[in-house]
Write an enzyme that holds these catalytic residues in place. Structure first.
Site, PDB file in Angstrom:
ATOM      1  N   SER A  24       0.817  -1.219   0.000  1.00 19.90           N
ATOM      2  CA  SER A  24       0.000   0.000   0.000  1.00 19.90           C
ATOM      3  C   SER A  24       0.845   1.261   0.000  1.00 19.90           C
ATOM      4  O   SER A  24       0.306   2.361   0.162  1.00 19.90           O
ATOM      5  CB  SER A  24      -0.914   0.008   1.230  1.00 19.90           C
ATOM      6  OG  SER A  24      -1.798  -1.076   1.179  1.00 19.90           O
ATOM      7  N   GLY A  25       2.168   1.113  -0.117  1.00 25.48           N
ATOM      8  CA  GLY A  25       3.027   2.292  -0.118  1.00 25.48           C
ATOM      9  C   GLY A  25       3.933   2.378   1.103  1.00 25.48           C
ATOM     10  O   GLY A  25       4.410   3.463   1.458  1.00 25.48           O
ATOM     11  N   THR A  26       4.200   1.242   1.720  1.00 31.92           N
ATOM     12  CA  THR A  26       5.043   1.179   2.927  1.00 31.92           C
ATOM     13  C   THR A  26       6.418   1.799   2.682  1.00 31.92           C
ATOM     14  O   THR A  26       6.910   2.584   3.493  1.00 31.92           O
ATOM     15  CB  THR A  26       5.238  -0.302   3.332  1.00 31.92           C
ATOM     16  OG1 THR A  26       4.051  -1.026   3.061  1.00 31.92           O
ATOM     17  CG2 THR A  26       5.643  -0.425   4.778  1.00 31.92           C
TER      18      THR A  26
ATOM     19  N   TRP B 102       7.389   3.978   0.599  1.00 35.45           N
ATOM     20  CA  TRP B 102       7.249   5.426   0.439  1.00 35.45           C
ATOM     21  C   TRP B 102       7.031   6.100   1.795  1.00 35.45           C
ATOM     22  O   TRP B 102       7.697   7.079   2.139  1.00 35.45           O
ATOM     23  CB  TRP B 102       6.058   5.693  -0.500  1.00 35.45           C
ATOM     24  CG  TRP B 102       5.908   7.068  -1.019  1.00 35.45           C
ATOM     25  CD1 TRP B 102       6.797   8.115  -0.947  1.00 35.45           C
ATOM     26  CD2 TRP B 102       4.769   7.572  -1.720  1.00 35.45           C
ATOM     27  NE1 TRP B 102       6.273   9.221  -1.560  1.00 35.45           N
ATOM     28  CE2 TRP B 102       5.036   8.925  -2.045  1.00 35.45           C
ATOM     29  CE3 TRP B 102       3.551   7.012  -2.123  1.00 35.45           C
ATOM     30  CZ2 TRP B 102       4.130   9.720  -2.747  1.00 35.45           C
ATOM     31  CZ3 TRP B 102       2.638   7.795  -2.826  1.00 35.45           C
ATOM     32  CH2 TRP B 102       2.932   9.133  -3.133  1.00 35.45           C
TER      33      TRP B 102
ATOM     34  N   HIS C  14       2.685  -4.400  10.009  1.00 36.19           N
ATOM     35  CA  HIS C  14       1.504  -4.627   9.151  1.00 36.19           C
ATOM     36  C   HIS C  14       0.323  -5.118   9.998  1.00 36.19           C
ATOM     37  O   HIS C  14      -0.727  -5.475   9.458  1.00 36.19           O
ATOM     38  CB  HIS C  14       1.789  -5.720   8.113  1.00 36.19           C
ATOM     39  CG  HIS C  14       2.677  -5.312   6.972  1.00 36.19           C
ATOM     40  ND1 HIS C  14       2.532  -4.142   6.277  1.00 36.19           N
ATOM     41  CD2 HIS C  14       3.723  -5.969   6.387  1.00 36.19           C
ATOM     42  CE1 HIS C  14       3.449  -4.080   5.307  1.00 36.19           C
ATOM     43  NE2 HIS C  14       4.180  -5.175   5.361  1.00 36.19           N
TER      44      HIS C  14
ATOM     45  N   ARG D 195      -4.582   2.010   0.597  1.00 34.88           N
ATOM     46  CA  ARG D 195      -4.540   2.153  -0.855  1.00 34.88           C
ATOM     47  C   ARG D 195      -5.752   1.447  -1.446  1.00 34.88           C
ATOM     48  O   ARG D 195      -6.234   0.460  -0.856  1.00 34.88           O
ATOM     49  CB  ARG D 195      -3.244   1.472  -1.370  1.00 34.88           C
ATOM     50  CG  ARG D 195      -2.973   1.712  -2.833  1.00 34.88           C
ATOM     51  CD  ARG D 195      -1.690   1.035  -3.275  1.00 34.88           C
ATOM     52  NE  ARG D 195      -1.311   1.492  -4.600  1.00 34.88           N
ATOM     53  CZ  ARG D 195      -0.337   0.971  -5.318  1.00 34.88           C
ATOM     54  NH1 ARG D 195       0.406  -0.019  -4.827  1.00 34.88           N
ATOM     55  NH2 ARG D 195      -0.065   1.431  -6.523  1.00 34.88           N
TER      56      ARG D 195
ATOM     57  N   ARG E  45       7.713  -0.668  -8.703  1.00 36.71           N
ATOM     58  CA  ARG E  45       7.221  -1.242  -9.962  1.00 36.71           C
ATOM     59  C   ARG E  45       6.733  -0.109 -10.844  1.00 36.71           C
ATOM     60  O   ARG E  45       7.466   0.388 -11.686  1.00 36.71           O
ATOM     61  CB  ARG E  45       6.108  -2.270  -9.658  1.00 36.71           C
ATOM     62  CG  ARG E  45       5.713  -3.153 -10.841  1.00 36.71           C
ATOM     63  CD  ARG E  45       4.620  -4.136 -10.438  1.00 36.71           C
ATOM     64  NE  ARG E  45       3.404  -3.452 -10.035  1.00 36.71           N
ATOM     65  CZ  ARG E  45       2.393  -3.162 -10.843  1.00 36.71           C
ATOM     66  NH1 ARG E  45       2.438  -3.538 -12.103  1.00 36.71           N
ATOM     67  NH2 ARG E  45       1.312  -2.524 -10.397  1.00 36.71           N
TER      68      ARG E  45
ATOM     69  N   GLY F  18       4.231   2.480  -9.380  1.00 36.93           N
ATOM     70  CA  GLY F  18       3.926   3.610  -8.498  1.00 36.93           C
ATOM     71  C   GLY F  18       2.806   4.486  -9.038  1.00 36.93           C
ATOM     72  O   GLY F  18       2.829   5.700  -8.909  1.00 36.93           O
TER      73      GLY F  18
END
Ligand code: A3P
Length: 336
Positions: A76-78, A80, A138, A160, A291, A293
């Site tokens: 889910s954007g971890t 980032w 998580h 996300r 990948r 994004g």
């Protein structure tokens, strides 16, 4: 649902105590699409190799009021969120020219407290971390250690669109290509049954959504799509929430823009460390975490009827919570 009396060789539970092995063996078990087996513990699906770290984290972790806990459902954007939070919180120690992010993946700078630190019996290093400690997990809200929930620590949750999250995870699971890859239809079927690592996704999101409504000073609920749409606003909001607000002078100097740009997909993906490196604990290639994004890549892999099915499921599960409206709102909700 299948129950077993013996672990498979690949289950990776050898570091569990006898009591914990017995505990895990009593749990419902299914064949997953991402891991060979998943066990249902406290309502979420968990690969057996994670139990040691999770149980130890739940039993022994002592939260501090100054802690910042980053939580995501996988993919889910971890990566980032870790990079952004690390950069914001450490900007007085490191400039963007000498930040450790240039040479170390964000996952190694902000390791998962349960799956890495407690898993390796290294909890003592938590005492030496600078304040604020940036932790990551998580785990669903209800499964966080009691001390985290009862402390005044700040929890940042990044969610996300599950269709993009699933698509991202689907590609991630295929790297490197498994000997017997499961089809996307089969994987999606299990996903819609809630059977996926840390799933069901709707329970995960709803748990943090409710917590963010009840304890808005302690739980910030962010959306990947909002970060993509307005990263300056989101970076500022994140900094305010974690207690590291930007000064007027920093704003005027364009520090928020610089940090946002540094942590952007294109910049992060192109760093040498994220092109050729491997994660210290998990050993995965860092490039696997970058990948596309993009928002909406699911349309290239899933059908409208799959989307409709998941949409209906989420609508049903979220009920009147307001989460569906929040997830569907196309614009950053600046009054939040
Ligand atoms: P895609 O597979 O859709 O490209 P996680 O970090 O939780 O494992 O999630 C990985 C997803 O986040 C991948 O999505 C990845 O490309 C994307 N991602 C990684 N770094 C990013 C960044 N700096 N900005 C936006 N998206 C990013």
């Amino acid at each position: 649902m299948e129950k077993s009396v013996e672990f498979q060789n690949n289950d990776g539970v050898n570091n569990l105590s006898k009591e914990d092995k017995e505990l895990v063996l009593r749990l419902p078990r299914v064949k997953g699409w991402d891991f060979s087996f998943l066990y249902q513990y406290q309502g979420f699906w968990c690969p057996p190799k994670f139990f040691h770290g999770i149980l130890s984290f739940q039993r022994h972790f002592q939260a501090k009021d100054t802690d910042i806990v980053l939580v995501t459902f996988p993919k889910s954007g971890t990566t980032w969120l870790k990079a952004l939070t690390y950069t914001i919180a450490n900007r007085s120690r490191y400039t963007l020219e000498n930040t450790p992010l240039l040479t170390t993946p964000s996952h190694d700078l902000v390791p998962f407290t349960d799956l890495e630190i407690y898993s390796k019996n290294q909890s003592s290093i938590l005492e030496d971390l600078p304040t604020p400690r940036i932790l990551a997990t998580h785990l669903p809200y209800a499964s966080l250690p009691h001390s985290s929930i009862n402390s005044n620590c700040r929890i940042v949750y990044l969610c996300r669109n599950p269709l993009d999250q699933f698509t991202s995870y689907w590609h991630f699971v295929l790297q490197p290509q498994p000997a017997d890859p499961v089809s996307i239809d089969e994987a999606f079927e299990k996903f819609c049954q809630g059977v996926t690592m840390f799933g069901p996704v709707w329970d995960h999101e709803l748990g943090y959504w409710k917590a963010s409504l009840e304890k808005s000073n302690n739980v910030l609920f962010l959306k990947y799509e909002d970060l993509k749409e307005d990263i300056i606003y989101s970076t500022k909001k994140l900094a305010d929430f974690i207690g590291c607000p930007f000064t007027n002078e920093e704003e005027a100097q364009g520090v928020i823009e610089e940090i946002s740009k540094f942590c952007s997909f294109d910049n992060m993906k192109n760093l040498q460390v994220n092109q050729t490196g491997k994660l210290a604990h998990f050993g995965m290639e860092t490039k696997a975490f970058f990948r596309k994004g993009k928002v909406g890549d699911w349309t290239n892999h899933l059908t409208p009827s799959m989307s409709k099915r998941l949409h209906n499921l989420m609508e049903e599960k979220f009920g009147e919570s307001g989460l569906m409206t929040f997830l569907q709102s196309p614009k950053v909700q600046k009054k939040n």
